[in-house]
Design an enzyme around this catalytic site. Structure first.
Site, PDB file in Angstrom:
ATOM      1  N   LYS A  61     -11.767  -2.244 -11.911  1.00  0.00           N
ATOM      2  CA  LYS A  61     -12.217  -0.901 -11.580  1.00  0.00           C
ATOM      3  C   LYS A  61     -13.410  -0.397 -12.663  1.00  0.00           C
ATOM      4  O   LYS A  61     -14.271   0.196 -12.369  1.00  0.00           O
ATOM      5  CB  LYS A  61     -11.126  -0.070 -11.378  1.00  0.00           C
ATOM      6  CG  LYS A  61     -10.437  -0.146 -10.291  1.00  0.00           C
ATOM      7  CD  LYS A  61      -9.191   0.824 -10.085  1.00  0.00           C
ATOM      8  CE  LYS A  61      -8.315   0.479  -8.930  1.00  0.00           C
ATOM      9  NZ  LYS A  61      -6.970   1.054  -8.985  1.00  0.00           N
ATOM     10  N   GLN A 105      -3.083   4.960 -11.457  1.00  0.00           N
ATOM     11  CA  GLN A 105      -2.755   3.674 -10.836  1.00  0.00           C
ATOM     12  C   GLN A 105      -1.259   3.533 -10.679  1.00  0.00           C
ATOM     13  O   GLN A 105      -0.359   4.008 -11.269  1.00  0.00           O
ATOM     14  CB  GLN A 105      -3.133   2.576 -12.149  1.00  0.00           C
ATOM     15  CG  GLN A 105      -2.726   1.385 -11.642  1.00  0.00           C
ATOM     16  CD  GLN A 105      -3.578   0.680 -10.769  1.00  0.00           C
ATOM     17  OE1 GLN A 105      -4.974   1.207 -10.452  1.00  0.00           O
ATOM     18  NE2 GLN A 105      -3.274  -0.107  -9.695  1.00  0.00           N
ATOM     19  N   ASP A 128      -8.477   8.603  -4.289  1.00  0.00           N
ATOM     20  CA  ASP A 128      -7.373   7.702  -3.617  1.00  0.00           C
ATOM     21  C   ASP A 128      -7.042   8.121  -2.285  1.00  0.00           C
ATOM     22  O   ASP A 128      -6.385   7.352  -1.433  1.00  0.00           O
ATOM     23  CB  ASP A 128      -6.227   7.569  -4.335  1.00  0.00           C
ATOM     24  CG  ASP A 128      -6.183   6.159  -5.220  1.00  0.00           C
ATOM     25  OD1 ASP A 128      -6.894   5.040  -4.645  1.00  0.00           O
ATOM     26  OD2 ASP A 128      -5.574   6.101  -6.106  1.00  0.00           O
TER      27      ASP A 128
HETATM   28  N1  GUN Z   1      -1.991   0.350  -6.573  1.00  0.00           N
HETATM   29  C1  GUN Z   1      -2.208  -0.632  -5.617  1.00  0.00           C
HETATM   30  N2  GUN Z   1      -3.036  -0.084  -4.862  1.00  0.00           N
HETATM   31  C2  GUN Z   1      -3.506   0.986  -5.162  1.00  0.00           C
HETATM   32  C3  GUN Z   1      -4.659   2.019  -4.870  1.00  0.00           C
HETATM   33  O1  GUN Z   1      -5.275   1.822  -3.977  1.00  0.00           O
HETATM   34  N3  GUN Z   1      -4.545   2.996  -5.680  1.00  0.00           N
HETATM   35  C4  GUN Z   1      -3.879   3.364  -6.593  1.00  0.00           C
HETATM   36  N4  GUN Z   1      -3.975   4.421  -7.534  1.00  0.00           N
HETATM   37  N5  GUN Z   1      -2.819   2.538  -7.149  1.00  0.00           N
HETATM   38  C5  GUN Z   1      -2.801   1.345  -6.611  1.00  0.00           C
END
Ligand code: GUN
Length: 295
Positions: A61, A105, A128
């Site tokens: 990211k 996350q 998200d």
């Molecule tokens: N963990 C696995 N996929 C995701 C996601 O799309 N966003 C976040 N914040 N955590 C994750």
């Protein structure tokens, strides 16, 4: 006369290439925004603990933000952080005007209440799309920020001009991150949607009815060819790390390849789309933050 032998083989949807295209488009749009307004999109990321898979996602990211010319701020909090410590970090990012998107996350360590933490994120910065405000807007068919993996799947379908309206879409898996929001997105696009899960009876009978079959379960190769209709579009959201290090999807790729009309590979299918859509959502959040009627 020689008989023509026709072997049906699915088109493999190249998520890596489509994600690259989107990231390039986002980068160009972000450059235009910066030139016009002096604002660079900013993403704040919070990781609690040191889960190895989460650390890899975060690195991807961060690199993606750098490539796109975004600002990124990262907070790594110790595994035993209290809820108040996490909430204080979110508040800091909520008030930081250079930050337009906030991502916590997941999964969080078990002692933390995920719902409380997600709800602390300002909805307009919830890139998200997990905040109840954004989920509610999706529910009413007037979405604001939408979850990255589900909209990534729609992009894969749209960029191959695969029709959604009126088609039978079957989703296997009912997670809050993928299955449920994807069901609403497909419903908003006028598909007839069925969600299957661990308690579903006669699963193969249902999956076989799908024009569009989406597997988001986390069980290696659980969708076999005999569960797939001839000519179905098969989207594999699973990323299962095997003991030998290989990544395997939820779909038995080589056998389903011969039956489907389109199929996504693992890796290189849905996976790369999540980060591309996160960038797109963050850019969108930056643009919306400059508008006077931002909610
Ligand atoms: N963990 C696995 N996929 C995701 C996601 O799309 N966003 C976040 N914040 N955590 C994750």
């Amino acid at each position: 006369m020689e008989e023509e032998f026709y072997c049906a083989m699915a088109v493999i949807i190249d998520g890596k290439k489509i994600a690259q295209d989107i990231r390039q488009e986002v980068k160009e749009e972000a450059t235009r925004l910066r030139v016009k307004t002096g604002t660079a999109p900013g993403l704040g990321v919070i990781l609690v603990g040191d889960d190895p898979a989460s650390k890899i996602y975060l690195r991807h990211k961060e690199n993606a933000c750098k490539d796109a010319g975004f600002l990124s701020r990262e907070f790594r909090l110790p595994r035993d952080s209290s809820e108040n410590e996490v909430l204080a970090t979110i508040q800091e990012l909520n008030h930081d005007e250079s930050i337009h998107g906030i991502l916590v996350q997941l999964p969080l360590p078990r002692h933390l209440n995920t719902a409380n933490i997600i709800e602390a994120i300002a909805p307009q910065k919830d890139v998200d799309g997990f905040h109840p405000y954004n989920l509610g807007r999706l529910f009413t068919g007037n979405p604001y920020h939408m979850a990255c993996t589900p909209i990534g799947i729609l992009e894969l379908l749209d960029r191959h001009a695969i029709a959604i309206e009126g088609r039978d879409a079957v989703i296997v898996g009912r997670s809050t991150i993928v299955g449920k929001p994807l069901a609403l997105l497909l419903l908003n696009r006028h598909a007839t949607v069925t969600i299957c899960h661990t308690r579903t009876r006669h699963l193969p009978e249902i999956t076989k009815r799908a024009d569009i079959l989406i597997a988001a379960v986390g069980k290696p190769e659980m969708i076999s060819a005999d569960m797939v209709r001839d000519g179905a579009v098969v989207i594999d959201v699973g990323i299962n790390r095997m003991e030998d290090g290989r990544l395997i999807g939820d779909v038995a790729f080589s056998e389903v390849l011969e039956k489907a009309s389109y199929i996504t590979p693992v890796p290189g299918g849905v996976g790369p789309m999540t980060i591309a859509m996160l960038l797109a959502n963050t850019l969108n959040a930056a643009v919306l933050s400059l508008e006077p009627l931002n909610p």
